[in-house]
Design a protein around this motif. Sequence first.
Motif, PDB file in Angstrom:
ATOM      1  N   VAL A   1       1.944  -0.616  10.383  1.00 28.97           N
ATOM      2  CA  VAL A   1       0.996   0.547   9.860  1.00 28.97           C
ATOM      3  C   VAL A   1       1.589   1.457  10.977  1.00 28.97           C
ATOM      4  CG1 VAL A   1      -1.023  -0.979   9.304  1.00 28.97           C
ATOM      5  CG2 VAL A   1      -0.717  -0.032  11.908  1.00 28.97           C
TER       6      VAL A   1
ATOM      7  N   GLY B   1      -1.564   8.609   7.601  1.00 26.82           N
ATOM      8  CA  GLY B   1      -2.616   8.224   6.931  1.00 26.82           C
ATOM      9  C   GLY B   1      -3.438   7.265   7.416  1.00 26.82           C
TER      10      GLY B   1
ATOM     11  N   ALA C   1      -4.711   3.323   7.919  1.00 25.39           N
ATOM     12  CA  ALA C   1      -3.989   2.098   7.950  1.00 25.39           C
ATOM     13  C   ALA C   1      -4.540   1.286   6.732  1.00 25.39           C
ATOM     14  CB  ALA C   1      -4.309   1.288   9.358  1.00 25.39           C
ATOM     15  N   ALA C   2      -3.446   0.745   6.137  1.00 22.75           N
ATOM     16  CA  ALA C   2      -3.616  -0.424   5.163  1.00 22.75           C
ATOM     17  C   ALA C   2      -3.202  -1.788   5.769  1.00 22.75           C
ATOM     18  CB  ALA C   2      -2.923  -0.176   3.884  1.00 22.75           C
TER      19      ALA C   2
ATOM     20  N   ALA D   1       0.883  -1.223   0.029  1.00 22.92           N
ATOM     21  CA  ALA D   1      -0.002   0.165  -0.264  1.00 22.92           C
ATOM     22  C   ALA D   1       0.975   1.233   0.126  1.00 22.92           C
ATOM     23  CB  ALA D   1      -0.975  -0.082   1.314  1.00 22.92           C
ATOM     24  N   ASP D   2       0.490   2.027  -0.740  1.00 18.84           N
ATOM     25  CA  ASP D   2       1.114   3.520  -0.809  1.00 18.84           C
ATOM     26  C   ASP D   2       0.599   4.474   0.190  1.00 18.84           C
ATOM     27  OD1 ASP D   2       2.424   5.967  -1.408  1.00 18.84           O
ATOM     28  OD2 ASP D   2       1.626   6.021  -3.469  1.00 18.84           O
ATOM     29  N   THR D   3       1.078   4.122   1.618  1.00 14.03           N
ATOM     30  CA  THR D   3       0.617   5.037   2.743  1.00 14.03           C
ATOM     31  C   THR D   3       1.609   6.005   3.219  1.00 14.03           C
ATOM     32  OG1 THR D   3       1.292   3.307   3.871  1.00 14.03           O
ATOM     33  CG2 THR D   3      -0.825   3.126   3.254  1.00 14.03           C
ATOM     34  N   THR D   4       1.180   6.820   4.204  1.00 15.89           N
ATOM     35  CA  THR D   4       1.877   7.674   5.010  1.00 15.89           C
ATOM     36  C   THR D   4       1.983   7.620   6.379  1.00 15.89           C
ATOM     37  OG1 THR D   4       0.308   9.413   4.922  1.00 15.89           O
ATOM     38  CG2 THR D   4       1.837   9.482   3.095  1.00 15.89           C
TER      39      THR D   4
END
Length: 388
Positions: A342, A53, A55-56, A47-50
């Motif tokens: 996460v 951001g 949680a994926a 997942a393209d997360t920050t």
Amino acid sequence: MTLRLPVTGGGVRKYEPRAEPLALPPAGPLTSRTVFSAAHVVADPYADTTPDGPAAIDWDATLAFRRHLWAHGLGVAEAMDTAQRGMGLDWAGAAELIRRSAAEAKAAGGRIACGVGTDQLTAGGTLPEIRAAYEEQLAVVEESGAQAVLMASRALAATAGGADDYLGLYGHLLRQASEPVILHWLGPMFDPALDGYWGSADLDTATDTFLEVIAAHPDKVDGVKISLLDARREVELRRRLPEGVRCYTGDDFHYPELIAGEEPPAGNRFSHALLGIFDPLAPLAAEAVRLLDTGDTAGFRKVLDPTVALSRHLFEAPTRFYKTGVVLLAWLAGHQEHFTMVGGLQSARSLPHLARAYELADGLGLFPDPARAEARMRSLLTVYGVPQ
């Protein structure tokens, strides 16, 4: 093969990994104690997360890990702090986790209890807003068919004016709950925002308020989870609980003695368990409690006492970052295919800390495939620039 592990203070030392795991196959339910493992979540590494951001989550791996816990006879404490509530997992993600895990529990015949909090409120709130947040989450948990755990609330800690606010709010929630709940007291070592919970920084005063809540609604309290890392205080508190109200230890430093209980003439008082350390220790924890089921307290202690060094290491200050070591061990044990968390929390512990966690877990035989664990640890060390 020999691993070169970094040590605190600089330098490396050689370590010979264990060749054989312990043979601890899944077995039936536990009978002498009610035992929950607070389970971690598996992040989606693609997942393209920050960090700040949503949680994926890798749902397949997350639910597979819960099936592993149920197979060993443990219950699952879901959407608790081990699942990174307030540290990467927001309420939307937690609600989905609760629904999916509760459905999986029904299919597997496993026991499940789920955290009810107020993390919809990201910046405090008024007492009516805090009550509404608790009510929303309680409804989600009860509709899923899971048992509710009323978690300590950062928002309430920030807003409450004293003990009366806690007594009023918890009394309202307990009257509203359809089934008996578990009350959760998480100390500031796990979450600094909870300092002064129950209306006082003095633990004796706070304990009196906590017990007053229970005494007013004993039929709505299945038990209490105490996470203060203070064995003496837990023993004293459980002696004061009303008949029929369980004490679930959350003390990851003293759990063997607390679960084993007091010897006569003190009485047959003991703690059940709701522990984050039972995430990586599930097979050993189940093996130990099965010995306790037969009345073999000495055998229980012989199995579980050697695990305390690992637990104290994972939960060392700052304690709230214990999740990083838990997920490392899940990766090394083959329960997930990556060391990603996460919120990017895999970076929360140092390499020497992680190396020591591996060494202690390997010594206990926790890895079903020691060669795989060694290879994965070697790859992590290489990424960090430790020559092998």
